[in-house]
Structures are given as structure tokens and as C-alpha cells.
Design a protein around this motif. Structure first.
Motif, mmCIF file in Angstrom:
data_model
loop_
_atom_site.group_PDB
_atom_site.id
_atom_site.type_symbol
_atom_site.label_atom_id
_atom_site.label_comp_id
_atom_site.label_asym_id
_atom_site.label_seq_id
_atom_site.Cartn_x
_atom_site.Cartn_y
_atom_site.Cartn_z
ATOM 1 N N LEU A 173 0.857 -1.185 0.000
ATOM 2 C CA LEU A 173 0.000 0.000 0.000
ATOM 3 C C LEU A 173 0.894 1.236 0.000
ATOM 4 O O LEU A 173 1.679 1.442 0.927
ATOM 5 C CB LEU A 173 -0.901 0.001 1.241
ATOM 6 N N VAL A 174 0.778 2.044 -1.055
ATOM 7 C CA VAL A 174 1.605 3.248 -1.189
ATOM 8 C C VAL A 174 0.730 4.472 -0.996
ATOM 9 O O VAL A 174 -0.236 4.687 -1.740
ATOM 10 C CB VAL A 174 2.296 3.302 -2.564
ATOM 11 N N VAL A 175 1.064 5.291 -0.008
ATOM 12 C CA VAL A 175 0.292 6.498 0.305
ATOM 13 C C VAL A 175 1.022 7.701 -0.276
ATOM 14 O O VAL A 175 2.164 7.989 0.085
ATOM 15 C CB VAL A 175 0.127 6.664 1.832
ATOM 16 N N SER A 176 0.359 8.411 -1.191
ATOM 17 C CA SER A 176 0.976 9.592 -1.801
ATOM 18 C C SER A 176 0.039 10.788 -1.821
ATOM 19 O O SER A 176 0.291 11.758 -2.538
ATOM 20 C CB SER A 176 1.445 9.277 -3.227
ATOM 21 N N VAL A 177 -1.042 10.737 -1.034
ATOM 22 C CA VAL A 177 -1.976 11.864 -1.006
ATOM 23 C C VAL A 177 -1.341 13.052 -0.279
ATOM 24 O O VAL A 177 -0.545 12.880 0.640
ATOM 25 C CB VAL A 177 -3.300 11.485 -0.318
ATOM 26 N N PRO A 178 -1.684 14.281 -0.674
ATOM 27 C CA PRO A 178 -1.215 15.451 0.071
ATOM 28 C C PRO A 178 -1.934 15.534 1.408
ATOM 29 O O PRO A 178 -2.994 14.923 1.595
ATOM 30 C CB PRO A 178 -1.599 16.624 -0.841
ATOM 31 N N GLN A 179 -1.369 16.296 2.327
ATOM 32 C CA GLN A 179 -2.017 16.448 3.629
ATOM 33 C C GLN A 179 -3.010 17.594 3.596
ATOM 34 O O GLN A 179 -2.665 18.744 3.332
ATOM 35 C CB GLN A 179 -0.987 16.683 4.733
ATOM 36 N N ASN A 194 4.948 5.170 2.835
ATOM 37 C CA ASN A 194 4.463 6.550 2.888
ATOM 38 C C ASN A 194 5.464 7.484 2.216
ATOM 39 O O ASN A 194 6.571 7.693 2.720
ATOM 40 C CB ASN A 194 4.219 7.013 4.329
ATOM 41 N N VAL A 195 5.048 8.032 1.057
ATOM 42 C CA VAL A 195 5.850 9.041 0.362
ATOM 43 C C VAL A 195 5.033 10.321 0.178
ATOM 44 O O VAL A 195 5.403 11.190 -0.612
ATOM 45 C CB VAL A 195 6.345 8.514 -1.004
ATOM 46 N N GLY A 196 3.908 10.423 0.904
ATOM 47 C CA GLY A 196 3.062 11.609 0.803
ATOM 48 C C GLY A 196 3.384 12.595 1.912
ATOM 49 O O GLY A 196 4.308 13.397 1.819
ATOM 50 N N ARG A 197 2.644 12.516 3.007
ATOM 51 C CA ARG A 197 2.908 13.312 4.204
ATOM 52 C C ARG A 197 2.720 12.389 5.412
ATOM 53 O O ARG A 197 1.831 11.535 5.420
ATOM 54 C CB ARG A 197 1.956 14.514 4.299
ATOM 55 N N GLY A 198 3.534 12.581 6.440
ATOM 56 C CA GLY A 198 3.503 11.699 7.586
ATOM 57 C C GLY A 198 2.137 11.565 8.196
ATOM 58 O O GLY A 198 1.647 10.450 8.453
ATOM 59 N N ALA A 199 1.479 12.691 8.420
ATOM 60 C CA ALA A 199 0.223 12.689 9.176
ATOM 61 C C ALA A 199 -0.942 12.090 8.425
ATOM 62 O O ALA A 199 -2.035 11.945 8.988
ATOM 63 C CB ALA A 199 -0.121 14.111 9.608
ATOM 64 N N THR A 200 -0.764 11.703 7.170
ATOM 65 C CA THR A 200 -1.855 11.016 6.477
ATOM 66 C C THR A 200 -2.062 9.606 7.023
ATOM 67 O O THR A 200 -3.117 9.005 6.810
ATOM 68 C CB THR A 200 -1.592 10.949 4.955
ATOM 69 N N ILE A 201 -1.052 9.072 7.710
ATOM 70 C CA ILE A 201 -1.198 7.785 8.397
ATOM 71 C C ILE A 201 -1.188 8.059 9.896
ATOM 72 O O ILE A 201 -0.278 8.733 10.394
ATOM 73 C CB ILE A 201 -0.054 6.818 8.041
ATOM 74 N N ASP A 202 -2.178 7.549 10.609
ATOM 75 C CA ASP A 202 -2.259 7.749 12.054
ATOM 76 C C ASP A 202 -0.992 7.204 12.721
ATOM 77 O O ASP A 202 -0.672 6.021 12.612
ATOM 78 C CB ASP A 202 -3.498 7.051 12.600
ATOM 79 N N GLU A 203 -0.277 8.082 13.405
ATOM 80 C CA GLU A 203 1.045 7.752 13.963
ATOM 81 C C GLU A 203 0.969 6.602 14.975
ATOM 82 O O GLU A 203 1.719 5.623 14.878
ATOM 83 C CB GLU A 203 1.630 9.006 14.626
ATOM 84 N N THR A 204 0.089 6.707 15.944
ATOM 85 C CA THR A 204 -0.008 5.688 16.980
ATOM 86 C C THR A 204 -0.517 4.369 16.419
ATOM 87 O O THR A 204 -0.002 3.290 16.743
ATOM 88 C CB THR A 204 -0.930 6.165 18.117
ATOM 89 N N ALA A 205 -1.526 4.441 15.560
ATOM 90 C CA ALA A 205 -2.086 3.217 14.982
ATOM 91 C C ALA A 205 -1.048 2.482 14.146
ATOM 92 O O ALA A 205 -0.961 1.241 14.185
ATOM 93 C CB ALA A 205 -3.312 3.556 14.135
ATOM 94 N N LEU A 206 -0.238 3.217 13.394
ATOM 95 C CA LEU A 206 0.802 2.583 12.577
ATOM 96 C C LEU A 206 1.860 1.935 13.458
ATOM 97 O O LEU A 206 2.262 0.785 13.226
ATOM 98 C CB LEU A 206 1.445 3.616 11.650
ATOM 99 N N PHE A 207 2.305 2.646 14.478
ATOM 100 C CA PHE A 207 3.329 2.094 15.367
ATOM 101 C C PHE A 207 2.833 0.805 16.026
ATOM 102 O O PHE A 207 3.564 -0.194 16.066
ATOM 103 C CB PHE A 207 3.722 3.121 16.433
ATOM 104 N N GLU A 208 1.629 0.826 16.504
ATOM 105 C CA GLU A 208 1.099 -0.362 17.184
ATOM 106 C C GLU A 208 0.943 -1.540 16.221
ATOM 107 O O GLU A 208 1.238 -2.689 16.575
ATOM 108 C CB GLU A 208 -0.231 -0.024 17.850
ATOM 109 N N ALA A 209 0.485 -1.272 15.005
ATOM 110 C CA ALA A 209 0.339 -2.351 14.017
ATOM 111 C C ALA A 209 1.686 -2.982 13.683
ATOM 112 O O ALA A 209 1.784 -4.203 13.507
ATOM 113 C CB ALA A 209 -0.329 -1.812 12.754
ATOM 114 N N LEU A 210 2.715 -2.162 13.625
ATOM 115 C CA LEU A 210 4.061 -2.666 13.331
ATOM 116 C C LEU A 210 4.655 -3.385 14.544
ATOM 117 O O LEU A 210 5.230 -4.470 14.415
ATOM 118 C CB LEU A 210 4.961 -1.509 12.904
ATOM 119 N N ARG A 211 4.516 -2.792 15.700
ATOM 120 C CA ARG A 211 5.074 -3.393 16.914
ATOM 121 C C ARG A 211 4.453 -4.754 17.191
ATOM 122 O O ARG A 211 5.146 -5.698 17.604
ATOM 123 C CB ARG A 211 4.853 -2.459 18.104
ATOM 124 N N GLU A 212 3.169 -4.865 16.945
ATOM 125 C CA GLU A 212 2.451 -6.115 17.210
ATOM 126 C C GLU A 212 2.468 -7.078 16.021
ATOM 127 O O GLU A 212 1.844 -8.131 16.072
ATOM 128 C CB GLU A 212 1.013 -5.789 17.618
#
Length: 326
Positions: A200-206, A230-248
Motif C-alpha cells: 500500500l503506497v500512500v501519496s496523497v497530500p495532507q 508513505n511518500v506523501g505526508r507523515g500525518a496522512t497515516i495515524d502515527e499511533t495506529a501505525l506504530f502499534e500495528a508494526l510493533r504487534e
């Protein structure tokens, strides 16, 4: 033509610019902070400004005819404050570089060249052909999902098709299936879209609508072995949700080039998130570098020089964000 390059980012495009725009250009490079009176006077007298921001702290350039952002994003430019007679334009030209970054990152996950090299130097033939225990992956036949189908998304799609990938797209405006697009989703089908792809490649503007667009529900819909880029903007992906999905380990991994925190004068070596992404082994981290190549600089220089010539000759501009009013 009194042309100003304002700030370090804009100055990156100044070398050789006089040759592109013509001998009548009077070019001056100014620092980000306009502390000297001469710098503020030069800014106020500019007819064309190349810069990434305009706000109340900057002098009012009353003779301004063109404000040109040397990139795609213009969220730091206060359009309402700029003189009404000035047109505002932006640049692209980064889609070639970003699409190469995406494809190289996906290829690196499938084809472990660096690890194979390191092992063989120790006499370890870990990937030697001839046994099913030693196979590595490939991206042909995988499905790539493009959240956003602008300049970047289209460039990635063309390259993905060259590698025999299936291309799914989710976009705000409708996208028809074609030689590039195998299946299209609306943004109201985001979970089904996320569930359908290997990458999944995210390239939408913020914007207000895209901030956090990839949240817990979208991440939960992803396959357990899929990767998010993510090659768009960081905040387009929820920071905490992404970290938790990766950590788990609920998703296969992430390739992150655009972040939640960036260096500033007080913190030049800041980590890119308040969360410890740097401690996760399933994350590839890069410092917002995907679009920053010599080719991007060259292409954007040409667009800006052409637009300045158009502006002063009275012909139509390209990449117009706002038309100047007579």
C-alpha cells in the motif's frame, strides 16, 4: 526581472538559473531569516519570488508578479496575504524520483542483494539456487495499492506494470480501469482497498480530509504480510495506529519517507516520531529523500524559469495555484 530565491530550499535551485531565464534577470539569494535591512529591502522589491513560505513575518513585496513554490506543497504560503496581483504556481517533477524510490524499496524487500552479499563474504551460500529452502521473492504478480492517483501515483503505476504487478487505486475523484489500473476504489471503500493489496503506497497530500486517512480500521484491514509505504505526508497515516500495528506484527512492515517530526533550529538531530519507530526491525526509515534527486532539481528549475518568462511576456502560466488579479 528582480528574482529572489528565499531560503535554503529555494537556493538549491539557483545554480545556473540565470542561463535558463535569460540575461535580463537580476537574481539574488536570501537566507531563511531576513534579519539584515538590505535583505528585507530586496525581498520587498522582488518581482518574482521562489520560496516555500510566505507569512506575516516577511516584508510585503508590493511589486510582486509571481510567487513560485519550488515543490508541490504550498501549505506554508499564506495566499490571502500575498498581493492580489501576484500569481502563485508550484512544481512537480518529483514523481520520477519518488516512483523509483518506491520500486527500489519493494524490490529490496523481495530480492535480498545486500544480505546475500554479506553472507557470501563469510562463505554462507544462503540463497544458492537449487533448493526450495533457499528461494527468495519477486514482485511480479503482487498487487500494489495506490492511495492517491496524481503525478506520483501515475508514475508508480507505470513502473509497477513494467514489473507485471496488478495495480489497485483508491482516489477522491473516480478513476477508470485502464492499461494502468486493474481495479479502482472510492475513498469510502478504503478498508476493502487495503485488504486487496500486498503493498500500500500512500501519496496523497495532507489536507483536513486526508489527515489520518489511514487509521486503525484501514490498518486492521491490511494483510498480515503486506507492507505500507508513505511518500506523501507523515500525518496522512495515524502515527499511533501505525506504530502499534508494526510493533504487534499485525502487518508485514513499513517503508517510511515522510514523517511526524522534522529537524528545527533547536533540535537538528531529532528523531522523526515521538514513538520509537527506530527500535522496530520491520521498518525501513529514510529522511524525506525520495523525491530529492538531481533530476528533480533540473526539471523544477526548467518549470520555474519557463513560468517566469511567461509571466513577464504575458503568456499563460503552468501549474497555477492562484491567478493574479489585474
Amino acid at each position: 526581472m528582480r528574482i529572489i530565491f528565499h531560503g535554503e530550499n529555494a537556493a538549491s535551485f539557483s545554480q545556473g538559473f540565470d542561463e535558463l531565464v535569460g540575461p535580463e534577470a537580476e537574481i539574488r539569494i536570501l537566507p531563511d531569516a531576513l534579519e539584515a535591512a538590505a535583505d528585507r529591502e530586496a525581498y520587498a522589491a522582488a518581482e518574482a519570488i521562489i520560496g516555500v513560505k510566505f507569512d506575516a513575518g516577511l516584508p510585503m513585496p508590493h511589486d510582486l508578479r509571481l510567487f513560485h513554490v519550488p515543490g508541490a506543497g504550498y501549505d506554508a504560503v499564506d495566499l490571502a496575504r500575498l498581493p492580489t496581483g501576484a500569481s502563485v504556481c508550484n512544481c512537480f517533477g518529483h514523481e520520477q524520483a519518488i516512483s523509483e524510490y518506491v520500486m527500489s524499496a519493494l524490490l529490496a524487500r523481495a530480492i535480498p542483494l545486500a544480505d546475500a552479499d554479506a553472507r557470501l563474504r563469510r562463505g554462507d551460500w544462503a540463497y544458492w539456487a537449487g533448493s526450495p529452502d533457499r528461494v527468495h521473492g519477486e514482485i511480479a504478480g503482487q498487487t500494489i495499492g495506490l492511495l492517491g492517483f496524481g503525478h506520483i501515483g501515475k508514475a508508480i503505476a507505470r513502473r509497477a506494470k513494467a514489473f507485471e504487478m496488478t495495480v489497485h487505486v483508491a482516489n477522491r475523484s473516480p478513476v477508470a480501469t485502464s492499461d494502468l489500473v486493474d481495479r479502482a476504489f472510492g475513498l469510502d471503500e478504503l478498508e476493502a482497498f487495503c485488504a486487496s493489496v500486498d503493498a500500500l503506497v500512500v501519496s496523497v497530500p495532507q489536507t483536513a480530509d486526508t489527515t489520518g486517512i489511514v487509521g486503525r480500521e484501514a490498518l486492521a484491514a491490511m494483510r498480515h504480510d503486506s507492507v505500507i509505504v508513505n511518500v506523501g505526508r507523515g500525518a496522512t497515516i495515524d502515527e499511533t495506529a501505525l506504530f502499534e500495528a508494526l510493533r504487534e506484527r499485525r502487518i508485514g512492515g513499513a517503508i517510511i519517507d515522510t514523517w511526524y517530526r522534522y529537524p528545527n533550529p533547536g533540535e537538528p538531530h531529532i528523531l522523526p516520531s515521538r514513538l520509537p519507530f527506530h527500535e522496530l526491525s520491520n521498518v525501513l526509515m529514510t529522511p524525506h529523500m525520495s523525491g530529492w534527486t538531481s533530476g528533480t532539481i533540473r526539471r523544477r528549475q526548467q518549470v520555474m524559469a519557463d513560468n517566469i518568462r511567461r509571466c513577464f511576456s504575458g503568456t499563460a502560466l503552468v501549474n497555477v495555484v492562484r491567478e493574479g488579479q489585474p
